[in-house]
Write an enzyme that holds these catalytic residues in place. Structure first.
Site, PDB file in Angstrom:
ATOM      1  CB  THR A  92      -7.536   8.445   7.096  1.00 22.22           C
ATOM      2  OG1 THR A  92      -6.595   9.047   7.999  1.00 22.22           O
ATOM      3  CG2 THR A  92      -7.842   9.408   5.959  1.00 22.22           C
ATOM      4  N   GLY A 100      -8.777   3.694  10.487  1.00 25.18           N
ATOM      5  CA  GLY A 100      -9.390   2.428  10.108  1.00 25.18           C
ATOM      6  C   GLY A 100      -9.401   2.141   8.625  1.00 25.18           C
ATOM      7  CB  THR A 101      -8.117   3.868   5.608  1.00 23.01           C
ATOM      8  OG1 THR A 101      -6.816   4.135   6.151  1.00 23.01           O
ATOM      9  CG2 THR A 101      -8.968   5.116   5.693  1.00 23.01           C
ATOM     10  N   GLY A 102      -6.999   1.035   6.706  1.00 21.93           N
ATOM     11  CA  GLY A 102      -6.329  -0.233   6.410  1.00 21.93           C
ATOM     12  C   GLY A 102      -7.215  -1.421   6.718  1.00 21.93           C
ATOM     13  CB  CYS A 103      -9.461  -2.140   9.587  1.00 20.15           C
ATOM     14  SG  CYS A 103      -8.280  -1.965  10.936  1.00 20.15           S
ATOM     15  CE  LYS A 160      -2.089  -1.486   3.684  1.00 20.41           C
ATOM     16  NZ  LYS A 160      -3.001  -1.669   4.843  1.00 20.41           N
TER      17      LYS A 160
END
Length: 271
Positions: free
Chosen positions: A204, A206-209, A173
Site C-alpha cells: 500500500t 503510495g496509496t495516498g499519492c 480519508k
C-alpha cells in the site's frame, strides 16, 4: 489530451511521490507533468535522506510548465518547508491555476510530523484557500481539527470543522482503525460517504499519492468533484486488487514517514 501537473517530492523506489503521480495520471488517460519539491532516497521501508530543491528552481519548474503546456489540474503532495510552500502559492496564483488537489502530507500513520512546524501554518494559510479539495488522512485531520478521531461520527465532525475554518472542500480519508476504506467528503453543504472495501494487500505504499493524483486526473477531464473522487477510489481499488508484488519486502519501518509497502498499478481503460 487533458493535462495535469504534480508538485511533490520524488520516490527513488517509484512507489509514491512524483513517480506514483505520473504513473497514475498516465493510467487515467491524462498527460502528466511534474515539478519536484525535493529528491528523496527511499524505498518501501522508509526514507534515508531528503534533498530539497531551492525555491527559485521550484518556481522555474512550475513556470516552464504553465508557459508551454498549461495543466487542467494540479496535484500538490509533500512540501516540507515554508519557503517552498510560499513559492508554490505565489506561482499558482500568478498562473491562475485551476482544479488544485492538495494532499496535505503532514503526519505519518504513527502520528510523526513530516513537515517543519512553521510550515504547517503556511500550508494552511497559503495553499488551503487555493485548493479545490484537500485530502488529509486521520492523523492529518486531527492536526487540522484539533481533536481525536476514533469513529465515523468524529470524522463527520472533523470534516465540518476543517471546512468551517478554511472554506475548502475536504475529503477525510478513513482507515482500518475506524473503517475499512470509507472516505468522507464535505463540500460546505453536503456530507458524502465514499464506501471502500477491505482489500488484503500489504503493498500500500503510495496509496495516498495515487488517490489524490487520480482525483486530479479526473477533475482535469471535466468530471465533478464527487465523480472524480469515486472514479479515483475505483481506480485505487483496482490497483490494489491487481496484487502486484515487486521484489522482497521487509515490512513497514517507521522512519517518521508514511511508507508501508509497494505501489501496485493496473492500466484501466478510461470510461
Amino acid at each position: 489530451m487533458f493535462k495535469a501537473l504534480t508538485i511533490a517530492g520524488s520516490d527513488s523506489s517509484g512507489g509514491a511521490g512524483v513517480q506514483a503521480d505520473l504513473k497514475t495520471m498516465l493510467a487515467n488517460g491524462v498527460y502528466g507533468m511534474s515539478a519536484f519539491a525535493a529528491l528523496t532516497a527511499q524505498n518501501t521501508t522508509g526514507v534515508r535522506s531528503i534533498y530539497p530543491v531551492s525555491p527559485e528552481f521550484l518556481a522555474d519548474q512550475i513556470d516552464m510548465v504553465f508557459e508551454d503546456i498549461r495543466p487542467d489540474a494540479v496535484k500538490i503532495g509533500m512540501v516540507s518547508s515554508k519557503p517552498l510552500i510560499e513559492t508554490i502559492a505565489d506561482r499558482l496564483k500568478y498562473h491562475k491555476a485551476e482544479n488544485i488537489v492538495l494532499d496535505p502530507v503532514m503526519a505519518a500513520t504513527s502520528g510523526s510530523l513530516l513537515i517543519e512546524q512553521d510550515a504547517i501554518e503556511t500550508l494552511q494559510n497559503e495553499l488551503f484557500p487555493l485548493a479545490s479539495l484537500i485530502t488529509p488522512n486521520i492523523p492529518e485531520s486531527e492536526i487540522l481539527c484539533g481533536f481525536s478521531i476514533t469513529n465515523e461520527a468524529e470524522m463527520e465532525k472533523a470534516a465540518r470543522a476543517i471546512y468551517d475554518r478554511w472554506h475548502t472542500p475536504v475529503l477525510v480519508k478513513g482507515g482500518h482503525a475506524i473503517n475499512d476504506a470509507n472516505d468522507l467528503l464535505f463540500d460546505g453543504e453536503n456530507l458524502h460517504w465514499f464506501e471502500g472495501r477491505r482489500i488484503d494487500n500489504d503493498n500500500t505504499h503510495g496509496t495516498g499519492c495515487t488517490l489524490s493524483s487520480a482525483i486530479a486526473s479526473n477533475l482535469a477531464k471535466g468530471y465533478s468533484l464527487e465523480q472524480s473522487i469515486q472514479r479515483a477510489k475505483d481506480y485505487l481499488s483496482g490497483a490494489l486488487e491487481a496484487g502486484l508484488d515487486l521484489g522482497r519486502s521487509h515490512g513497514p519501518v517507521d522512519h517518521g514517514f508514511e511508507l508501508t509497502g509497494t505501489y501496485a498499478a493496473r492500466n484501466r481503460e478510461d470510461a
